[in-house]
Motif scaffolding. Sequence first.
Motif, PDB file in Angstrom:
ATOM      1  N   LYS A 154       0.862  -1.188   0.000  1.00 15.79           N
ATOM      2  CA  LYS A 154       0.000   0.000   0.000  1.00 15.79           C
ATOM      3  C   LYS A 154       0.896   1.236   0.000  1.00 15.79           C
ATOM      4  CE  LYS A 154      -3.834   2.123   2.440  1.00 15.79           C
ATOM      5  NZ  LYS A 154      -4.669   2.109   3.629  1.00 15.79           N
ATOM      6  N   VAL A 155       0.655   2.110  -0.982  1.00 16.69           N
ATOM      7  CA  VAL A 155       1.415   3.355  -1.069  1.00 16.69           C
ATOM      8  C   VAL A 155       0.517   4.484  -0.567  1.00 16.69           C
ATOM      9  CG1 VAL A 155       2.592   4.954  -2.602  1.00 16.69           C
ATOM     10  CG2 VAL A 155       2.718   2.499  -3.038  1.00 16.69           C
ATOM     11  N   GLU A 156       1.005   5.191   0.391  1.00 18.87           N
ATOM     12  CA  GLU A 156       0.232   6.306   0.928  1.00 18.87           C
ATOM     13  C   GLU A 156       0.965   7.614   0.657  1.00 18.87           C
ATOM     14  OE1 GLU A 156      -1.330   6.065   4.864  1.00 18.87           O
ATOM     15  OE2 GLU A 156      -1.521   3.880   4.767  1.00 18.87           O
ATOM     16  N   ILE A 157       0.185   8.564   0.216  1.00 18.50           N
ATOM     17  CA  ILE A 157       0.742   9.900  -0.009  1.00 18.50           C
ATOM     18  C   ILE A 157       0.699  10.631   1.327  1.00 18.50           C
ATOM     19  CG2 ILE A 157       0.427  12.090  -1.219  1.00 18.50           C
ATOM     20  CD1 ILE A 157      -0.944  10.482  -3.445  1.00 18.50           C
ATOM     21  N   PRO A 158       1.807  11.228   1.729  1.00 20.35           N
ATOM     22  CA  PRO A 158       1.799  11.959   3.005  1.00 20.35           C
ATOM     23  C   PRO A 158       0.754  13.079   2.986  1.00 20.35           C
ATOM     24  CG  PRO A 158       4.034  11.757   2.149  1.00 20.35           C
ATOM     25  CD  PRO A 158       3.106  11.263   1.087  1.00 20.35           C
ATOM     26  N   LYS A 159       0.141  13.316   4.113  1.00 20.65           N
ATOM     27  CA  LYS A 159      -0.918  14.328   4.213  1.00 20.65           C
ATOM     28  C   LYS A 159      -0.442  15.692   3.734  1.00 20.65           C
ATOM     29  CE  LYS A 159      -4.720  16.105   6.634  1.00 20.65           C
ATOM     30  NZ  LYS A 159      -5.128  16.990   5.587  1.00 20.65           N
TER      31      LYS A 159
END
Length: 152
Positions: free
Chosen positions: A12-17
């Motif tokens: 899972k790749v999450e974009i930083p807030k």
Amino acid sequence: MSGGKGGGQTTKVEIPKWMEDEARLNLKEGRAVSKIVFVLKYGPDVAAFNEADRAARANDNAMAEAFGMTGAGEFSMPETVDVGGVSGYSSAPLFEQAVEELKTRRPGQYEAIMGRFIDPMGKGELNIDNWAEMTPEQRAQFFSRLYSGIRV
């Protein structure tokens, strides 16, 4: 055949807030900037003929006439625009004439073009609703109003 014994792996790749917030801000700013209409330059675009140019033209005409030929004639140029001691010719009147002609001949197309931009003579308010927040029905109404006067 044997059953699969290996476990599954999920990535899972999450974009930083903070990056997501900046991307949203950039998109919002881009939409706002896209509402700014072409900025017409009213100053000189091309240098005007000076006294030496006019004298050279007069000399060419006189020389041609001395040999029985027709000269180049007088200058037939639009009025010059003078800005800070620089004299030249401006394309602004031609552009404004073309815009007025579009408005007269194709009012629906004119409105479709101009309706996307801010009101340059007013307070800079936008002439359209927020496109991203419009429902499909609102968009359909927008286009039916926009294109109702187009003559092809």
